[in-house]
Enzyme design. Sequence first.
Site, PDB file in Angstrom:
ATOM      1  N   HIS A  82       1.863   5.116  63.433  1.00 35.71           N
ATOM      2  CA  HIS A  82       0.281   5.289  63.977  1.00 35.71           C
ATOM      3  C   HIS A  82      -0.013   6.674  64.395  1.00 35.71           C
ATOM      4  O   HIS A  82      -1.121   6.612  64.476  1.00 35.71           O
ATOM      5  CB  HIS A  82       0.471   4.130  65.367  1.00 35.71           C
ATOM      6  CG  HIS A  82       1.075   5.023  66.284  1.00 35.71           C
ATOM      7  ND1 HIS A  82       2.430   4.607  66.901  1.00 35.71           N
ATOM      8  CD2 HIS A  82       0.520   5.870  67.343  1.00 35.71           C
ATOM      9  CE1 HIS A  82       2.626   5.270  67.994  1.00 35.71           C
ATOM     10  NE2 HIS A  82       1.603   6.057  68.432  1.00 35.71           N
ATOM     11  N   ASP A 112       7.023   1.148  62.833  1.00 35.91           N
ATOM     12  CA  ASP A 112       6.234   2.279  63.364  1.00 35.91           C
ATOM     13  C   ASP A 112       6.806   3.593  63.239  1.00 35.91           C
ATOM     14  O   ASP A 112       6.815   4.460  64.006  1.00 35.91           O
ATOM     15  CB  ASP A 112       5.706   1.973  64.914  1.00 35.91           C
ATOM     16  CG  ASP A 112       4.742   2.859  65.224  1.00 35.91           C
ATOM     17  OD1 ASP A 112       4.067   3.214  64.325  1.00 35.91           O
ATOM     18  OD2 ASP A 112       4.694   3.197  66.560  1.00 35.91           O
ATOM     19  N   GLY A 184       0.147  11.522  73.303  1.00 38.95           N
ATOM     20  CA  GLY A 184       0.650  12.690  72.502  1.00 38.95           C
ATOM     21  C   GLY A 184       2.225  13.029  72.191  1.00 38.95           C
ATOM     22  O   GLY A 184       2.677  13.434  71.340  1.00 38.95           O
ATOM     23  N   ASN A 185       3.107  12.073  73.113  1.00 34.08           N
ATOM     24  CA  ASN A 185       4.442  11.934  73.118  1.00 34.08           C
ATOM     25  C   ASN A 185       4.806  10.958  71.794  1.00 34.08           C
ATOM     26  O   ASN A 185       6.072  11.238  71.572  1.00 34.08           O
ATOM     27  CB  ASN A 185       5.191  11.334  74.307  1.00 34.08           C
ATOM     28  CG  ASN A 185       4.973  12.513  75.160  1.00 34.08           C
ATOM     29  OD1 ASN A 185       4.518  12.517  76.386  1.00 34.08           O
ATOM     30  ND2 ASN A 185       6.414  13.331  75.232  1.00 34.08           N
ATOM     31  N   SER A 186       3.960  10.322  71.304  1.00 35.43           N
ATOM     32  CA  SER A 186       4.405   9.306  70.336  1.00 35.43           C
ATOM     33  C   SER A 186       4.942  10.116  69.077  1.00 35.43           C
ATOM     34  O   SER A 186       4.253  11.037  68.710  1.00 35.43           O
ATOM     35  CB  SER A 186       3.005   8.614  69.549  1.00 35.43           C
ATOM     36  OG  SER A 186       2.695   7.571  70.776  1.00 35.43           O
ATOM     37  N   ILE A 204       3.697   2.855  75.275  1.00 31.91           N
ATOM     38  CA  ILE A 204       3.827   2.958  76.548  1.00 31.91           C
ATOM     39  C   ILE A 204       3.036   1.787  77.321  1.00 31.91           C
ATOM     40  O   ILE A 204       2.208   1.418  76.322  1.00 31.91           O
ATOM     41  CB  ILE A 204       3.260   4.422  77.372  1.00 31.91           C
ATOM     42  CG1 ILE A 204       1.630   4.454  77.167  1.00 31.91           C
ATOM     43  CG2 ILE A 204       4.093   5.459  77.093  1.00 31.91           C
ATOM     44  CD1 ILE A 204       1.056   5.743  78.012  1.00 31.91           C
ATOM     45  N   LEU A 241      17.292 -13.292  53.589  1.00 34.59           N
ATOM     46  CA  LEU A 241      18.373 -14.089  53.781  1.00 34.59           C
ATOM     47  C   LEU A 241      18.050 -15.581  52.963  1.00 34.59           C
ATOM     48  O   LEU A 241      18.651 -16.042  52.334  1.00 34.59           O
ATOM     49  CB  LEU A 241      19.160 -14.515  54.970  1.00 34.59           C
ATOM     50  CG  LEU A 241      20.499 -15.156  55.093  1.00 34.59           C
ATOM     51  CD1 LEU A 241      21.637 -14.356  54.358  1.00 34.59           C
ATOM     52  CD2 LEU A 241      21.137 -15.186  56.557  1.00 34.59           C
ATOM     53  N   GLY A 242      16.733 -15.860  53.498  1.00 36.91           N
ATOM     54  CA  GLY A 242      16.180 -17.121  52.799  1.00 36.91           C
ATOM     55  C   GLY A 242      16.587 -18.330  54.007  1.00 36.91           C
ATOM     56  O   GLY A 242      16.814 -19.446  53.435  1.00 36.91           O
TER      57      GLY A 242
END
Length: 430
Positions: A82, A112, A184-186, A204, A241-242
């Site tokens: 993101h 992500d 901004g920490n992402s 967060i 796996l199905g």
Amino acid sequence: MRHARRTPLATAIGLAMVAMALSISAHDGKLTFAPVLAEAIPAVVSIQVDLRGTFSRGPGNASAGSGVIIDARRGHVVTNHHVIERAEAITVTLKDRRSFQAELIGSDPATDIALLKIEADDIRALPLGDSDDLAVGDFVVAIGNPFGFGQTATSGIVSALGRSGFIRGGYEDFIQTDAAINKGNSGGALVDLEGRLVGINSNIISPSLGSVGLGFAVPANIVRAVTEQLVEHGQVHRGQLGVLIGDVTPDAVEELGLQSDKGAIVARVFEGSAADAAGIEPDDVIVRLDDEDVVNVQDLRNRIGLASAGEEVKLVIVRDGKPRTLEATIGRAAEANTPRSVSAESLAGAKFRDLSPQHRLFGRVAGVEVVEVERGSRAWRHRLEPGDVITAVNERRVGSLAEFEDAVAEGTPYTLELQRGNWQLSGVIR
């Protein structure tokens, strides 16, 4: 001399301090995180993305996030999907203020995670730790770029493990921490007291958009699995796996002769799938995958989904109250629907499909997903990007690919409205 009684809380705090002292060591006679941070901080970078283009809020916009160097030799930097999903250009800035234009190797919305590459010498990487070794109460440090201030460290503990519910249809096993994490920490680092990367800070929960002690990080073991596939394929090829599976209920424990409520109950086996070939049957309970217990449905789904197609695994199932061991070869997950082009020349070079359950916006918006955009094509010049969700054409809502194709068939000019991550954008196609 009379000694004060030592309470259980005091004992716990004392033991924690001893553990910290052993892990961190003293510095100038003081207990400090400094030795760990001196090694870790140079590997954490600031990321700016250029949002110029038809579908942006205007020229010259930039968004700040964080990233972590995980391979110094190859210049590989991991961050959140993101952070870079709306980027026209990506700039990585090191602690020593050197800046580099980054190449996007690949990105995976379902976890992500994104992987970048920079051409840089004399850089430092963080070693990946084993996030499965984490326990609630372990001390951790979050390092990132909050509000664009540059490399900043905050400390806390692991508050919980196995959190989910952030990415609809995603592969989630988030580490929860009370280390302060802000905008901004992402994409930044969550490290243990030995300086190993144990997570990538991602989300967060905060009504005030500031830190309230509810931060979440993608575990290092998921980061490792995803980045290995991004390096090899440029995207993640999900394993399958199905089977249709459900969590073990208290009633099922007694009914199926189980020892605990851990595992995943098989409700259906798809013909011709990996599970079918392995001999799995409805009402089997999958309790172990390779050498690790299966906790629940989410746990099994994560581990199968992050496995490579063709990988051989050992499954322990319970059938009629008795354990059995089966071997399966993981298949490759099929796409929810096949992407295709539309007849409108104005969107040549792009492929679309109905919004798939794997998309992070599934269930939040209705629309048509942009799957591929050929570089240099008309769709590319209009700044469409993979992952965009087109929600309307000339204010006419489009909930399916068929509705979208009908709407754009009327010819140009027309206005497209789309959702790109958390942004609602619009632009005129001519």
